[in-house]
Every structure is written in structure tokens, then in C-alpha cells.
Design a protein around this motif. Structure first.
Motif, PDB file in Angstrom:
ATOM      1  N   TRP A   1       0.805  -1.221   0.000  1.00  0.00           N
ATOM      2  CA  TRP A   1       0.000   0.000   0.000  1.00  0.00           C
ATOM      3  C   TRP A   1       0.841   1.275   0.000  1.00  0.00           C
ATOM      4  O   TRP A   1       0.343   2.341  -0.330  1.00  0.00           O
ATOM      5  N   SER A   2       2.117   1.177   0.365  1.00  0.00           N
ATOM      6  CA  SER A   2       2.916   2.406   0.270  1.00  0.00           C
ATOM      7  C   SER A   2       3.227   2.714  -1.188  1.00  0.00           C
ATOM      8  O   SER A   2       3.669   3.816  -1.515  1.00  0.00           O
ATOM      9  N   VAL A   3       3.010   1.721  -2.057  1.00  0.00           N
ATOM     10  CA  VAL A   3       3.189   1.960  -3.487  1.00  0.00           C
ATOM     11  C   VAL A   3       1.837   2.189  -4.163  1.00  0.00           C
ATOM     12  O   VAL A   3       1.678   3.078  -5.004  1.00  0.00           O
TER      13      VAL A   3
ATOM     14  N   LEU B   1       5.906   7.430  -2.213  1.00  0.00           N
ATOM     15  CA  LEU B   1       7.012   7.063  -3.101  1.00  0.00           C
ATOM     16  C   LEU B   1       7.485   8.250  -3.945  1.00  0.00           C
ATOM     17  O   LEU B   1       6.685   8.902  -4.604  1.00  0.00           O
ATOM     18  N   THR B   2       8.775   8.504  -3.913  1.00  0.00           N
ATOM     19  CA  THR B   2       9.346   9.644  -4.626  1.00  0.00           C
ATOM     20  C   THR B   2      10.568   9.191  -5.402  1.00  0.00           C
ATOM     21  O   THR B   2      11.499   8.616  -4.837  1.00  0.00           O
ATOM     22  N   GLY B   3      10.543   9.434  -6.686  1.00  0.00           N
ATOM     23  CA  GLY B   3      11.625   8.962  -7.557  1.00  0.00           C
ATOM     24  C   GLY B   3      12.820   9.886  -7.541  1.00  0.00           C
ATOM     25  O   GLY B   3      12.806  10.950  -6.916  1.00  0.00           O
ATOM     26  N   PRO B   4      13.863   9.473  -8.274  1.00  0.00           N
ATOM     27  CA  PRO B   4      15.093  10.278  -8.332  1.00  0.00           C
ATOM     28  C   PRO B   4      14.860  11.672  -8.905  1.00  0.00           C
ATOM     29  O   PRO B   4      15.673  12.570  -8.692  1.00  0.00           O
ATOM     30  N   ASP B   5      13.733  11.861  -9.586  1.00  0.00           N
ATOM     31  CA  ASP B   5      13.477  13.179 -10.175  1.00  0.00           C
ATOM     32  C   ASP B   5      13.119  14.242  -9.134  1.00  0.00           C
ATOM     33  O   ASP B   5      13.181  15.430  -9.410  1.00  0.00           O
TER      34      ASP B   5
ATOM     35  N   GLU C   1      15.987  17.157  -4.691  1.00  0.00           N
ATOM     36  CA  GLU C   1      15.619  18.522  -4.284  1.00  0.00           C
ATOM     37  C   GLU C   1      15.074  18.540  -2.853  1.00  0.00           C
ATOM     38  O   GLU C   1      15.273  19.500  -2.117  1.00  0.00           O
ATOM     39  N   LEU C   2      14.373  17.457  -2.479  1.00  0.00           N
ATOM     40  CA  LEU C   2      13.871  17.412  -1.101  1.00  0.00           C
ATOM     41  C   LEU C   2      15.041  17.425  -0.117  1.00  0.00           C
ATOM     42  O   LEU C   2      14.979  18.037   0.941  1.00  0.00           O
ATOM     43  N   ARG C   3      16.129  16.743  -0.488  1.00  0.00           N
ATOM     44  CA  ARG C   3      17.316  16.745   0.379  1.00  0.00           C
ATOM     45  C   ARG C   3      17.963  18.121   0.390  1.00  0.00           C
ATOM     46  O   ARG C   3      18.419  18.606   1.415  1.00  0.00           O
ATOM     47  N   TYR C   4      17.994  18.745  -0.761  1.00  0.00           N
ATOM     48  CA  TYR C   4      18.546  20.096  -0.829  1.00  0.00           C
ATOM     49  C   TYR C   4      17.779  21.013   0.129  1.00  0.00           C
ATOM     50  O   TYR C   4      18.359  21.832   0.845  1.00  0.00           O
ATOM     51  N   LYS C   5      16.454  20.825   0.154  1.00  0.00           N
ATOM     52  CA  LYS C   5      15.631  21.683   1.017  1.00  0.00           C
ATOM     53  C   LYS C   5      15.924  21.448   2.494  1.00  0.00           C
ATOM     54  O   LYS C   5      15.872  22.383   3.296  1.00  0.00           O
ATOM     55  N   ILE C   6      16.211  20.210   2.857  1.00  0.00           N
ATOM     56  CA  ILE C   6      16.562  19.942   4.256  1.00  0.00           C
ATOM     57  C   ILE C   6      17.856  20.676   4.604  1.00  0.00           C
ATOM     58  O   ILE C   6      17.966  21.333   5.632  1.00  0.00           O
ATOM     59  N   GLU C   7      18.811  20.587   3.707  1.00  0.00           N
ATOM     60  CA  GLU C   7      20.086  21.271   3.970  1.00  0.00           C
ATOM     61  C   GLU C   7      19.891  22.782   4.043  1.00  0.00           C
ATOM     62  O   GLU C   7      20.441  23.460   4.911  1.00  0.00           O
ATOM     63  N   ARG C   8      19.043  23.301   3.160  1.00  0.00           N
ATOM     64  CA  ARG C   8      18.784  24.742   3.179  1.00  0.00           C
ATOM     65  C   ARG C   8      18.154  25.142   4.522  1.00  0.00           C
ATOM     66  O   ARG C   8      18.510  26.154   5.115  1.00  0.00           O
ATOM     67  N   SER C   9      17.234  24.298   5.003  1.00  0.00           N
ATOM     68  CA  SER C   9      16.587  24.588   6.293  1.00  0.00           C
ATOM     69  C   SER C   9      17.595  24.523   7.436  1.00  0.00           C
ATOM     70  O   SER C   9      17.528  25.297   8.386  1.00  0.00           O
ATOM     71  N   MET C  10      18.501  23.568   7.341  1.00  0.00           N
ATOM     72  CA  MET C  10      19.549  23.467   8.358  1.00  0.00           C
ATOM     73  C   MET C  10      20.352  24.761   8.408  1.00  0.00           C
ATOM     74  O   MET C  10      20.663  25.283   9.473  1.00  0.00           O
ATOM     75  N   ARG C  11      20.687  25.258   7.241  1.00  0.00           N
ATOM     76  CA  ARG C  11      21.472  26.501   7.192  1.00  0.00           C
ATOM     77  C   ARG C  11      20.655  27.668   7.730  1.00  0.00           C
ATOM     78  O   ARG C  11      21.164  28.526   8.438  1.00  0.00           O
TER      79      ARG C  11
END
Ligand SMILES: Cc1ncc(C[n+]2csc(CCOP(=O)(O)OP(=O)(O)O)c2C)c(N)n1
Ligand code: SF4
Ligand SMILES: [Mg+2]
Lengths: 306, 386
Positions: free
Chosen positions: A47-49, B209-213, B217-227
Motif C-alpha cells: 500500500w505504500s506503493v 514514493l518519490t523517484g530520483p526526479d 531537491e527534497l534533500r537540498y531543502k533539508i540542507e537549506r533549512s539546516m542553514r
């Protein structure tokens, strides 16, 4: 035409499940009973997919995706948070597969049940880890094939009695459901919703991909599981008070159920006989548990919240 | 109002004054007074919170994340094995952008069984994305809980924050603490208003589920928030100072203006180092101290500025990254590598598993470094028994 289950559809098309997936039917029926005022905690599982990739969702209720073993604990947290924010109406539902329930998530679930947190836990049981490619779980039936229980060394131990374990927590409501019996399922989920405290619902949800069965036999298999007594439909109130919902007048032989599934292809006649004996024995045991339990208003679903 | 309280109670009072709404925690020595005291505060209605008595730390963090996801102010506390058990969920709290304030009593990791302090538990969580504060006094512990909620819940941040205090040396040591006035705390830290929350009236799917596309950017946003958090931690600290008359900074510097020798330490070891610095200053030595209070986000600029003019810098680590060196040492060194002025930096390991770090230990470090021109060793052990 008179409809026997609510018309409201909170699950939409466009989801990512395989054809004939029982887990999707289970969600659709559950949401019909739950209604809009629901939030879901979903751990790693098919279900997570199925829900769909970010930023889409196939459900019209919010989902909080959480780690594999945390369906119950995340749900408990959401419930506590909502209550503290003055929302006492939203039903928090943990929605997990058999792996996330019988195996890795059992500790968190047992904790929530023992605390009698006001959450509903629904386990859709497809009897293996399907998301990761059909590995055995402790819900996998004895002698079944999976990729980790190959045909020449199938699973040796029986399916874990999860319902018994949950009943042993003496939570107010435990029930089994089947995607082949939507009216029964909707009734039970509604009953659970009207019950204060921790509720556990175990839904039998065939998986054509993992069971090596034809997609169009999904509902048929679910119905056969009940008719052969492989998966009985019953409720347990307060951990001790049983009610069997479907007692097949002429139970079908387990062969009819087993023969439709590739995961049992390797079984010998003797194996099937052995399975039949176990099923009969378990059924007799269930009848004994239900013996002397009376029909009460609570069982009819008349119990009101708090 | 002044009170004499142990570190664990300072942590609990912080959660109380911050008006945490949900607490989910599991007992572990030396954190047990936190769960016990908070249970009492809830039972006595001094704190209007739901305390979920979970069956493990993994569930403690999962439940905290759930509570935060629906918008509640959430607190938890743990130590060592408990923090390690939470590890998966620390990543989850960061990825889910669920603010939670976590008190961690620094305790060494087993085996062998130990309950005494060192920093390997919290520093092992370095790369999860938690904001990390290391405190030196009980007052700072209490104040930092309140500050941390303000930063963590800020919607430019939305990251969990960990407040770290040494086992026993702080957790079980009583000190005088000035209890901030509740009304002022309410003014400083109003109720949380979460814009992004799990809400049936506005249904969304969180964390699917989130693909490489998109993940990148989500990781970039975490780093930006950290800064961003770096500036916001300072802002929150200054605003706190205006209301309560106390501030701590990202780092605290002591006698560094003309210092040729600078000690870098954290937590209670810094307190001991300060007394040694003062004694040596009295004798005319040009020595100073940098106490790292905020470890994540790492205060690059402030550390660079503080130590660039020194002739030698000694970093004291009550932790070790096996096969490498002390963790503060690595980080301070790395911060200087690309700088035009780079003093020699020496890395000392001391006090693992609660071994006392006394003024003599610090004096030994200073003496040892005085004999070296360059740091040729990656680790210098102090007080190693044969
Ligand atoms: C801690 C952890 N271990 C392993 C996994 C990998 N994993 C993801 S889903 C899954 C199996 C899920 O099985 P089940 O709960 O039965 O749900 P189904 O996929 O069958 O719907 C596994 C093993 C994980 N996500 N997290
Ligand atoms: S693998 Fe099975 S449970 Fe998973 S989506 Fe496909 S049919 Fe459904
Ligand atoms: Mg499964």
C-alpha cells in the motif's frame, strides 16, 4: 436498486496495484465504512506503493507514510496529537500488511493494544511480504511456496494466530473480514469505529501476483477461504466473547481453494489431506470458543461511543 | 523564581514550560527521572499533555513523529541504546519534516554495559539531520528546550532538535536554576500553528514514493533549512536574552581575543576547561576557550573566526569515530582546511565511558600540545592506562 454498502468512494482510480489485488478492495470497503473523517498511518507494504507516487494519492483521506514497524506507534501519536488539539472525532487507522503486523510491527502493535489507545488497526493479509517480492511472513500458511520457502523446502510452520494474540490483549474489539464479504466488512469496520479503545481488524486479501493465481479469481478465492473454513469470519469482544459470523452449511473441501493457486502447486494429495485435518481441527476449536457466548446488543453493533 | 534542580528535571521543566502537548518516551538510565517527573507533572495537571507510555524508544520516536505530523507540540527523551534504537525514526522525523524536541542524556554505548557519559550516542546521529545542542549547565538545558521548540517548529526549519546533556555530570547534578516565568515563555513561544499537517479536512499523502526526479531537491531543502536554522537559532537566542536575560550563542568564546592557544570543547568538559583557562590567564598565559554549543547546523563561520588567529588549537573529544579520530576534531579541522589562515589543530580523546575529565586532564593536554609544533598524530589519547 437497494445498495448494501455505502455509495461514497474515498478511493479513486489511478492507483498502482496489480490487477485483481485484494488489498485495494479491502481499502475501498474499509473507507466506505470509515468515511471522510479518517487519517491513515501506512507503513512499508504494497500500500505504500499502491497509493501512487508523490505528489499524487489515490485516496481522499490523508495518509501518513511511516516506517515498516511503526504503523501502530505512529497512529497512537497521531491520535494523541489530534486529541490534544481538540479533535476527538477523527478516527486514526493504522493500515498495514501481514508482515508489518505479524512480524516486524507486532511489538508496537502490542504496545498500543495493551495501552488500549483509541486507534483502529487494520491488517490486510496477503500471507507474505509482497512489496519486496513474495517472501514468507509468519502469516504465510504451512506448506506454501514463497521465494524464501521454495517448492522443495516449503514453509514448515503454521500461520501465526494473530487474532488470538490480539484477543489475548483483551482489547474491546477484534474481527476478521474478507474482501468477498463487503457487507460484513463494512458492518465490522463501522462497529469498530463506534468502539472506544483499540480495535484490530484482520482482512483476508488475496494477492494474485504472490499467490500465482488468476487476477479474476481474487474475490472467488477470498470467498472459498471462508467456505472451506480456511479463513473463518468472526468477532471477539473484550478478548473473550466470540461470535462466528459465517458458518458454512456445507463447507467446501480445501482442495477447491488450494487448486486455484500456484503457490500450492507442489502439494501432494497427502499434504492437502493434512491441511484439511488442520483446518477442521481449528474450526472445531473456534466453535468451542464461541460456545456459550450469547448474542448481546454490543454484538449487534448497538454500542455507542463512550 | 530560583529552584535547585537536577539536569533531568531541568529538561522536564523545559518541556513543561514549553507546554508540550504530546510526550512519548521510554525509560533508560540515566534518563529515567525525565519520564518519571513528566508523568507526575501530567498526572498533577501541571502539564496538559498526553504522555504515551510506549513499549520502546523506536515507538517513542514513531509516536512523536505521528503527533507532530498532526500539528501537536511534541517532546521525547532518551539516552544511548535508546537513541540508537530510534535511529531509523530520527531519519524519518527529518525526512517527514516533523518538529520534535528530544532530550538525550549522553551515555556511552555498550557493550560492555555502562551508564556513564560520553558522546558517541548522539554523535552517531550526526548525519540524520537533527539539530544538535550540547549543554553545559542545567539552566542552559532548561532554556534550550524552550529555544529549541521555537527553532524546530519554525516553518523555515521544520526539523527535529536534540538537546544533549552529560550523564550524571549534568543529568544528576543539582544546580540553581532560574525558572522562567510561564507568561513570558508563552509570549516567547506561542502555541504551535502548523501549516502542513495531516488533516482529514485537507487530505494529502505525506511521504509517499518519490523517484530520483524529486528526492534530490527534497534533500537540498533539508540542507537549506539546516542553514536557515543557524540564523534562527541565534535569533531565538537573542530574543530569549531580551525576555529572560540569558543567551548562549552557537559557540561560546572565553578569553580568545589575544589567545595564542585555544581549547575547543563541548558540554561539561568545557566548564572544566574554563577554570583551567582562567588559572593560566592569571599566570599570564595567552590561552582561551571555544565551547561548541550547537553542533548541527555546524557553526562554520563562528568557529573559523574564533580560532584562525591562534597558534595552536586543541580539540577535546569525549567521543571517537573508530578508524578515524575524535568527531569534533574532524569537524573543526575540516572547517579550517580551505581557509587562508590555518593554525595547527591537535585532537585529544578524553573521558570515554565517564572517565573523569579533571582540570589535571586539561592541564596535561595543554602541556602535551605545548611540546608539539605540528599535529602529526590523528588521535592523541590522554590518561590511557597501560
Ligand atoms: C526496517 C525495514 N526492513 C525491511 C523493509 C523492506 N520491506 C518493505 S515492505 C516489506 C514487506 C511488507 O510485507 P507486508 O507487510 O506483508 O505487506 P505487503 O507488501 O505484502 O503488502 C519489507 C520486508 C523495510 N522497509 N524496512
Ligand atoms: S503484489 Fe499483491 S498485494 Fe501487492 S499490489 Fe500486487 S496484487 Fe496487490
Ligand atoms: Mg503481505
Amino acid at each position: 436498486m437497494k445498495l448494501t454498502i455505502p455509495e461514497q468512494e474515498l478511493m479513486q482510480s489511478g492507483h498502482l496495484a496489480c490487477q485483481g489485488c485484494g488489498a485495494t478492495l479491502a481499502m475501498r470497503y474499509a473507507l466506505k465504512a470509515l468515511g471522510q473523517n479518517t487519517v491513515l498511518s501506512i507503513p512499508a507494504c504494497c500500500w505504500s506503493v499502491i497509493d501512487g507516487p508523490f505528489p499524487y494519492s489515490s485516496l481522499k483521506v490523508p495518509i501518513f507514510h511511516t516506517a515498516f514497524e511503526t504503523a501502530a506507534s505512529a497512529a497512537s501519536g497521531m491520535e494523541a496529537g489530534l486529541e490534544m488539539m481538540g479533535d476527538k472525532d477523527t478516527q486514526v487507522v493504522a493500515w498495514a500488511g501481514d508482515g508489518g503486523t505479524f512480524d516486524i510491527g507486532i511489538q508496537a502493535l502490542s504496545g498500543a493494544a495493551e495501552r488500549n489507545d483509541n486507534i483502529m488497526y487494520i491488517c490486510y493479509d496477503n500471507e507474505a511480504y509482497m512489496n519486496t517480492g513474495i517472501q514468507r511472513s509468519s502469516a504465510t500458511p504451512r506448506l506454501s511456496w514463497t521465494t524464501t520457502t521454495p517448492e522443495n523446502h516449503p514453509k514448515e510452520t503454521p500461520k501465526k494466530d494473530m487474532v488470538g494474540i490480539m484477543a489475548a490483549h483483551r482489547i474491546p474489539y477484534v474481527a476478521t473480514c474478507s474482501v468477498a464479504y463487503p457487507e460484513d466488512m463494512v458492518k465490522k469496520v463501522k462497529k469498530a469505529k463506534d468502539t472506544q479503545g483499540c480495535k484490530f481488524i484482520h482482512v483476508f486479501a488475496p494477492c494474485p501476483t504472490g499467490w500465482r493465481s488468476a487476477p479474476e479469481t481474487c474475490v472467488k478465492l477470498a470467498r472459498l477461504a471462508v467456505q472451506t473454513k480456511v479463513f473463518p469470519l468472526y468477532e471477539i469482544f473484550n478478548g473473550v466473547d466470540y461470535k462466528i459470523n459465517v458458518k458454512p452449511a456445507k463447507p467446501k473441501p480445501v482442495t477447491e481453494y488450494v487448486k486455484l493457486q500456484g503457490r500450492f502447486r507442489h502439494l501432494t494429495e497427502a499434504d492437502i489431506k493434512q491441511i484439511q485435518r488442520t483446518v477442521d481441527w481449528e474450526w472445531e476449536r473456534l466453535l468451542k470458543m464461541a460456545e456459550g457466548c450469547e448474542e448481546t446488543e454490543e454484538k449487534k453493533g448497538k454500542k455507542k461511543k463512550k | 523564581m530560583k529552584k535547585v534542580v537536577m539536569g533531568n528535571h531541568a529538561l522536564s521543566y523545559g518541556a513543561m514550560l514549553a507546554r508540550a502537548q504530546v510526550i512519548a518516551a521510554y525509560p533508560i538510565t540515566p534518563q529515567t527521572e525525565v519520564v518519571g517527573f513528566l508523568s507526575e507533572l501530567c498526572a498533577d495537571k501541571l502539564l496538559d499533555a498526553k504522555f504515551i507510555k510506549v513499549e520502546s524508544e523506536h515507538s517513542a520516536m514513531a509516536a512523536s513523529i505521528g503527533a507532530s505530523a498532526v500539528g501537536a507540540r511534541t517532546f521525547t527523551a532518551t539516552s544511548a541504546q535508546g537513541l540508537a534504537l530510534m535511529h531509523e525514526m530520527l531519519h524519518w522525523a527529518v525526512g517527514a519534516r516533523t518538529p520534535v524536541v528530544l532530550g538525550n542524556i549522553n551515555r556511552a554505548m555498550g557493550p560492555p554495559w555502562t551508564i556513564w557519559t560520553d558522546q558517541n550516542d548522539s554523535l552517531s546521529q550526526r548525519d540524520t539531520g537533527l539539530i544538535q545542542y550540547y549543554c553545559e549547565s542545567n539552566q542552559e538545558v532548561l532554556d534550550t528546550v524552550i529555544q529549541a521548540f521555537k527553532v524546530s517548529e519554525n516553518e523555515r526549519v521544520l526539523l527535529p532538535a536534540m538537546i544533549v546533556l552529560d550523564a550524571f555530570v549534568l543529568s544528576h547534578t543539582s544546580e540553581v536554576v532560574d525558572m522562567p516565568d510561564q507568561e513570558l515563555v508563552d509570549k516567547y513561544l506561542p502555541r504551535r500553528k502548523a501549516t502542513y499537517r495531516v488533516d482529514p479536512k485537507d487530505p494529502h499523502s505525506f511521504g509517499n514514493l518519490t523517484g530520483p526526479d524529486r528526492y534530490y531537491e527534497l534533500r537540498y531543502k533539508i540542507e537549506r533549512s539546516m542553514r536557515e536554522a543557524e540564523g534562527l537559532i541565534k535569533e531565538a537566542d537573542e530574543e530569549f536574552d531580551k525576555l529572560f536575560g540569558r543567551k548562549y550563542g552557537l559557540i561560546e568564546t572565553h578569553q580568545i581575543e589575544d589567545a595564542e592557544t585555544i581549547l575547543v570543547a563541548s558540554a561539561t568538559v568545557a566548564g572544566t576547561a574554563r577554570t583551567v583557562v582562567d588559572e593560566l590567564r592569571a599566570k599570564g598565559e595567552k590561552i582561551g576557550l571555544v565551547r561548541v554549543r550547537v553542533f548541527r547546523p555546524f557553526p562554520f563561520q563562528e568557529i573559523r573566526k574564533a580560532i584562525e588567529n591562534a597558534h595552536r588549537v586543541m580539540v577535546i573529544d569525549r567521543n571517537i569515530s573508530f578508524g578515524h579520530s575524535g568527531i569534533f576534531y574532524q569537524e573543526v579541522k575540516a572547517a579550517m582546511y580551505n581557509q587562508p589562515r590555518r593554525p595547527p589543530i591537535f585532537g585529544y580523546i578524553a573521558g570515554l565511558g565517564g572517565r573523569d575529565v579533571t582540570p589535571e586532564t586539561i592541564a596535561e593536554i595543554i602541556e602535551d600540545a605545548g611540546k608539539r609544533d605540528r599535529s602529526e598524530e590523528d588521535i592523541i589519547w590522554i590518561g590511557l592506562k597501560p
